[in-house]
Scaffold this motif. Structure first.
Motif, PDB file in Angstrom:
ATOM      1  N   PHE A  24       0.809  -1.220   0.000  1.00 39.18           N
ATOM      2  CA  PHE A  24       0.000   0.000   0.000  1.00 39.18           C
ATOM      3  C   PHE A  24       0.844   1.273   0.000  1.00 39.18           C
ATOM      4  O   PHE A  24       0.327   2.357   0.258  1.00 39.18           O
ATOM      5  CB  PHE A  24      -0.935  -0.003   1.213  1.00 39.18           C
ATOM      6  CG  PHE A  24      -1.959  -1.106   1.164  1.00 39.18           C
ATOM      7  CD1 PHE A  24      -3.163  -0.937   0.515  1.00 39.18           C
ATOM      8  CD2 PHE A  24      -1.687  -2.337   1.751  1.00 39.18           C
ATOM      9  CE1 PHE A  24      -4.095  -1.958   0.453  1.00 39.18           C
ATOM     10  CE2 PHE A  24      -2.616  -3.370   1.700  1.00 39.18           C
ATOM     11  CZ  PHE A  24      -3.821  -3.178   1.046  1.00 39.18           C
ATOM     12  N   THR A  41      -6.379  -5.363  -3.518  1.00 44.19           N
ATOM     13  CA  THR A  41      -4.915  -5.303  -3.478  1.00 44.19           C
ATOM     14  C   THR A  41      -4.340  -6.675  -3.128  1.00 44.19           C
ATOM     15  O   THR A  41      -4.819  -7.340  -2.206  1.00 44.19           O
ATOM     16  CB  THR A  41      -4.446  -4.268  -2.439  1.00 44.19           C
ATOM     17  OG1 THR A  41      -5.042  -3.007  -2.734  1.00 44.19           O
ATOM     18  CG2 THR A  41      -2.933  -4.138  -2.452  1.00 44.19           C
ATOM     19  N   THR A  79      -0.487   4.185  -2.226  1.00 48.11           N
ATOM     20  CA  THR A  79      -1.893   4.579  -2.127  1.00 48.11           C
ATOM     21  C   THR A  79      -2.077   5.902  -1.401  1.00 48.11           C
ATOM     22  O   THR A  79      -3.189   6.436  -1.371  1.00 48.11           O
ATOM     23  CB  THR A  79      -2.711   3.498  -1.396  1.00 48.11           C
ATOM     24  OG1 THR A  79      -2.189   3.323  -0.069  1.00 48.11           O
ATOM     25  CG2 THR A  79      -2.643   2.171  -2.147  1.00 48.11           C
TER      26      THR A  79
END
Length: 337
Positions: free
Chosen positions: A256, A275, A259
């Motif tokens: 992540f 994801t 993001t």
């Protein structure tokens, strides 16, 4: 933002050190004369110079949500200098560290809504050195003494360079942990101890990185269950921060990282489900059963892998990031060990 969110945003930063277990009352230097031989020492911190003519003797450690700062002092053998410690994470990745921190004097003051030291109590402690996790802990609007007020009262202040403001620098790395140790080493004239800790940390991390070199790099998610950093269901997933360097050294990548430009990303369940996640790092923050949190995640996302590791203080800027690197690598690359 909730009180817990503000604590978390103030805290996350870590470092790699050796396996040294701090003691609550380590021995001071052999003599005052020897301790002061290397002074004066000038440290530049967060844009200001602080000159020390002797090692601080009345140290106050503010909360911030981790035990990275107080454990750095203990690892350096400086627990006897602490007159009040507000850091208590409730868990540690090192044997004996929770007990060592709990044995330190707390100061006996009533804490602020941020579970930290209010202005009047801070000034009443008569510190000559105040160690904080971030610049947020010197904000007057939150009821804290400012760095200027503390300087006027005879106290130097210090916070890791990556968190001088109210947030965390995006490129925070394990090197920030080494800088913390080295700066404290210079301030207290124990640079030899600091260098030994840094060298041992580098040795341990290099050994892990050599074992996982050339292997596929699994995608890892770091999450702090029970902590709310935003409006969505998954707002305590790490995006930027020291853990990205920890993951890299362990042979992984943050699923992540891209993001968000902030410390944490703020995602819906659907975004998280979309994801790819090969392994999960559960950060144990005041959590009675972190293993149960992992089981809950896997029940929600059965398409993920079932690998996970529980970390506590080694995920921040602190003297035990090498432990985090080792634990993660053993879970995601078991064949290498």
């Amino acid at each position: 933002m909730s009180r817990f969110a503000m604590l978390a945003a103030a805290c996350l930063m870590l470092a790699a050190c050796g396996t040294t277990t701090p003691t609550a009352r380590p021995q001071p230097p052999s003599s005052a004369a020897a301790a002061e031989a290397g002074y004066p020492v000038t440290i530049r911190n967060c844009g200001k110079d602080y000159t020390f003519t002797a090692a601080p003797r009345r140290v106050v450690v503010m909360n911030g949500g981790s035990i990275g700062e107080v454990s750095s002092l203990l690892a350096l053998g400086l627990g006897d200098r602490i007159v009040a410690n507000a850091q208590s994470y409730g868990a540690s990745d090192e044997p004996g560290w929770v007990e060592a921190v709990a044995a330190l004097p707390s100061g006996g003051f009533k804490r602020t809504s941020f579970n930290d030291i209010p202005r009047e109590s801070m000034l009443g402690l008569r510190p000559d050195f105040v160690l904080a996790t971030s610049g947020r802990q010197f904000e007057p609007r939150d009821g804290f003494a400012t760095r200027e007020e503390l300087r006027a009262a005879g106290a130097a202040t210090y916070t890791p360079e990556s968190t001088c403001g109210v947030g965390v620098r995006q490129d925070q790395s394990i090197e920030d942990s080494y800088t913390l140790l080295r700066d404290l080493g210079r301030i207290f004239h124990v640079s030899d101890r600091a260098e030994k800790l840094v060298a041992e940390s580098r040795r341990r991390i290099a050994a892990v990185s050599a074992k996982v070199a050339g292997r596929p790099r699994p995608k890892v998610m770091l999450i702090i269950p029970g902590m709310s950093m935003g409006s969505n269901a998954f707002s305590s997933i790490g995006a930027k921060g020291i853990w990205n360097d920890i993951f890299a050294k362990a042979g992984a990548v943050n699923a992540f990282e891209h993001t968000s430009d902030d410390l944490f990303t703020n995602l819906s369940k659907e975004q998280v489900a979309a994801t790819k996640v090969d392994a999960v790092v559960i950060v144990d923050w005041l959590n009675p059963d972190p293993d149960a949190e992992a089981r809950k995640l896997f029940a929600q996302f059965p398409h993920w892998g079932r690998k996970y590791v529980v970390l506590a203080d080694s995920a921040y800027v602190a003297p035990n990031n090498a432990t985090a690197v080792e634990k993660i690598a053993r879970v995601i690359h078991p064949e290498a060990f």
